[in-house]
Motif scaffolding. Structure first.
Motif, PDB file in Angstrom:
ATOM      1  N   LEU A 119       0.839  -1.195   0.000  1.00 53.42           N
ATOM      2  CA  LEU A 119       0.000   0.000   0.000  1.00 53.42           C
ATOM      3  C   LEU A 119       0.866   1.233   0.000  1.00 53.42           C
ATOM      4  O   LEU A 119       2.045   1.182   0.342  1.00 53.42           O
ATOM      5  CB  LEU A 119      -0.992   0.009   1.168  1.00 53.42           C
ATOM      6  N   VAL A 120       0.247   2.330  -0.407  1.00 56.91           N
ATOM      7  CA  VAL A 120       0.874   3.651  -0.360  1.00 56.91           C
ATOM      8  C   VAL A 120       0.012   4.499   0.554  1.00 56.91           C
ATOM      9  O   VAL A 120      -1.214   4.511   0.436  1.00 56.91           O
ATOM     10  CB  VAL A 120       0.952   4.295  -1.762  1.00 56.91           C
ATOM     11  N   GLN A 121       0.648   5.184   1.478  1.00 52.89           N
ATOM     12  CA  GLN A 121      -0.087   6.023   2.430  1.00 52.89           C
ATOM     13  C   GLN A 121       0.489   7.435   2.427  1.00 52.89           C
ATOM     14  O   GLN A 121       1.637   7.652   2.032  1.00 52.89           O
ATOM     15  CB  GLN A 121      -0.029   5.419   3.833  1.00 52.89           C
ATOM     16  N   LEU A 122      -0.327   8.376   2.859  1.00 47.46           N
ATOM     17  CA  LEU A 122       0.113   9.758   2.996  1.00 47.46           C
ATOM     18  C   LEU A 122      -0.768  10.464   4.003  1.00 47.46           C
ATOM     19  O   LEU A 122      -1.831   9.945   4.374  1.00 47.46           O
ATOM     20  CB  LEU A 122       0.087  10.479   1.642  1.00 47.46           C
ATOM     21  N   THR A 123      -0.308  11.595   4.448  1.00 45.03           N
ATOM     22  CA  THR A 123      -1.155  12.471   5.246  1.00 45.03           C
ATOM     23  C   THR A 123      -1.223  13.801   4.509  1.00 45.03           C
ATOM     24  O   THR A 123      -0.354  14.130   3.706  1.00 45.03           O
ATOM     25  CB  THR A 123      -0.593  12.697   6.676  1.00 45.03           C
ATOM     26  N   THR A 124      -2.267  14.550   4.779  1.00 44.09           N
ATOM     27  CA  THR A 124      -2.380  15.879   4.197  1.00 44.09           C
ATOM     28  C   THR A 124      -2.929  16.822   5.257  1.00 44.09           C
ATOM     29  O   THR A 124      -3.751  16.431   6.086  1.00 44.09           O
ATOM     30  CB  THR A 124      -3.268  15.866   2.931  1.00 44.09           C
ATOM     31  N   ASP A 125      -2.439  18.034   5.246  1.00 45.58           N
ATOM     32  CA  ASP A 125      -2.865  19.028   6.221  1.00 45.58           C
ATOM     33  C   ASP A 125      -4.322  19.399   5.968  1.00 45.58           C
ATOM     34  O   ASP A 125      -4.728  19.619   4.820  1.00 45.58           O
ATOM     35  CB  ASP A 125      -1.968  20.265   6.104  1.00 45.58           C
ATOM     36  N   TYR A 135      -5.734  14.087  -3.941  1.00 45.32           N
ATOM     37  CA  TYR A 135      -5.397  12.713  -3.534  1.00 45.32           C
ATOM     38  C   TYR A 135      -6.598  11.774  -3.732  1.00 45.32           C
ATOM     39  O   TYR A 135      -6.424  10.629  -4.139  1.00 45.32           O
ATOM     40  CB  TYR A 135      -4.917  12.675  -2.085  1.00 45.32           C
ATOM     41  N   GLU A 136      -7.794  12.266  -3.463  1.00 45.71           N
ATOM     42  CA  GLU A 136      -8.983  11.447  -3.682  1.00 45.71           C
ATOM     43  C   GLU A 136      -9.170  11.130  -5.163  1.00 45.71           C
ATOM     44  O   GLU A 136      -9.525  10.007  -5.522  1.00 45.71           O
ATOM     45  CB  GLU A 136     -10.226  12.140  -3.105  1.00 45.71           C
ATOM     46  N   ARG A 137      -8.891  12.093  -6.037  1.00 42.21           N
ATOM     47  CA  ARG A 137      -8.988  11.838  -7.488  1.00 42.21           C
ATOM     48  C   ARG A 137      -7.966  10.789  -7.926  1.00 42.21           C
ATOM     49  O   ARG A 137      -8.186  10.081  -8.902  1.00 42.21           O
ATOM     50  CB  ARG A 137      -8.789  13.132  -8.280  1.00 42.21           C
ATOM     51  N   LEU A 138      -6.861  10.680  -7.208  1.00 47.22           N
ATOM     52  CA  LEU A 138      -5.845   9.668  -7.522  1.00 47.22           C
ATOM     53  C   LEU A 138      -6.221   8.287  -6.986  1.00 47.22           C
ATOM     54  O   LEU A 138      -5.529   7.314  -7.259  1.00 47.22           O
ATOM     55  CB  LEU A 138      -4.488  10.078  -6.941  1.00 47.22           C
ATOM     56  N   GLY A 139      -7.300   8.219  -6.189  1.00 50.74           N
ATOM     57  CA  GLY A 139      -7.752   6.934  -5.667  1.00 50.74           C
ATOM     58  C   GLY A 139      -7.460   6.699  -4.201  1.00 50.74           C
ATOM     59  O   GLY A 139      -7.796   5.640  -3.662  1.00 50.74           O
ATOM     60  N   PHE A 140      -6.853   7.669  -3.518  1.00 54.06           N
ATOM     61  CA  PHE A 140      -6.601   7.532  -2.089  1.00 54.06           C
ATOM     62  C   PHE A 140      -7.907   7.723  -1.327  1.00 54.06           C
ATOM     63  O   PHE A 140      -8.769   8.491  -1.745  1.00 54.06           O
ATOM     64  CB  PHE A 140      -5.573   8.572  -1.612  1.00 54.06           C
ATOM     65  N   THR A 141      -8.051   7.013  -0.225  1.00 54.15           N
ATOM     66  CA  THR A 141      -9.235   7.159   0.620  1.00 54.15           C
ATOM     67  C   THR A 141      -8.806   7.585   2.023  1.00 54.15           C
ATOM     68  O   THR A 141      -7.739   7.189   2.506  1.00 54.15           O
ATOM     69  CB  THR A 141     -10.025   5.840   0.718  1.00 54.15           C
TER      70      THR A 141
END
Length: 151
Positions: A119-125, A135-141
């Motif tokens: 998996l790939v994970q990230l955080t966003t402010d 990020y949601e348009r890229l498929g992240f939830t």
């Protein structure tokens, strides 16, 4: 436009451009910038020395127009799965809206797949709602609630 972009690992000579990218928004303007070049140089050296830790830059012509940090993290959970963490995502203000961020993510996700990450994970402010939508348009939830403790 994105077919002309080259992705590569950052070099020390890229640090002034990276500093500019990091300070090229309302949040970064207050905490990043060229005044931190010495600290950035030390951080880049440490990142380069650590296996599975990369600063990836997007270069258009001779100009660094985007960047992110990709860190491969071994873990015990999920059956010992390797995961990728993406941080410090930036695209130059004058180049936003040209799919550079999308291409940068495709490249980073491809590297994560090659490394056999699960998996790939990230955080966003939370003060960056446009980033969240990107990020949601890229498929992240938004599957988890991130938390930080400043030290």
């Amino acid at each position: 436009m994105t077919s002309n972009i080259i992705f590569r690992e950052a070099q020390k000579a890229d640090l002034p451009a990276i500093a500019t990218l990091l300070s090229d928004d309302a949040l970064g303007a207050n905490r990043d910038g060229v005044q931190h070049l010495t600290a950035y140089a030390a951080a880049l050296e440490a990142i380069q020395a650590q296996k599975g830790n990369f600063i990836i830059v997007a270069v258009l012509g001779a100009e660094v127009v985007g960047m992110l940090q990709l860190t491969l993290i071994p873990g015990l959970s999920r059956g010992g799965m390797l995961r990728a963490q993406i941080e410090s995502v930036r695209v130059s203000g004058k180049h936003r809206g040209q799919k550079i961020g999308h291409a940068l993510f495709e490249h980073a996700i491809g590297l994560a797949r090659e490394a056999r990450c699960g998996l790939v994970q990230l955080t966003t402010d939370k003060q960056r709602p446009d980033a969240l939508q990107f990020y949601e348009r890229l498929g992240f939830t938004a599957s988890h609630e991130g938390m930080k403790l400043s030290l």
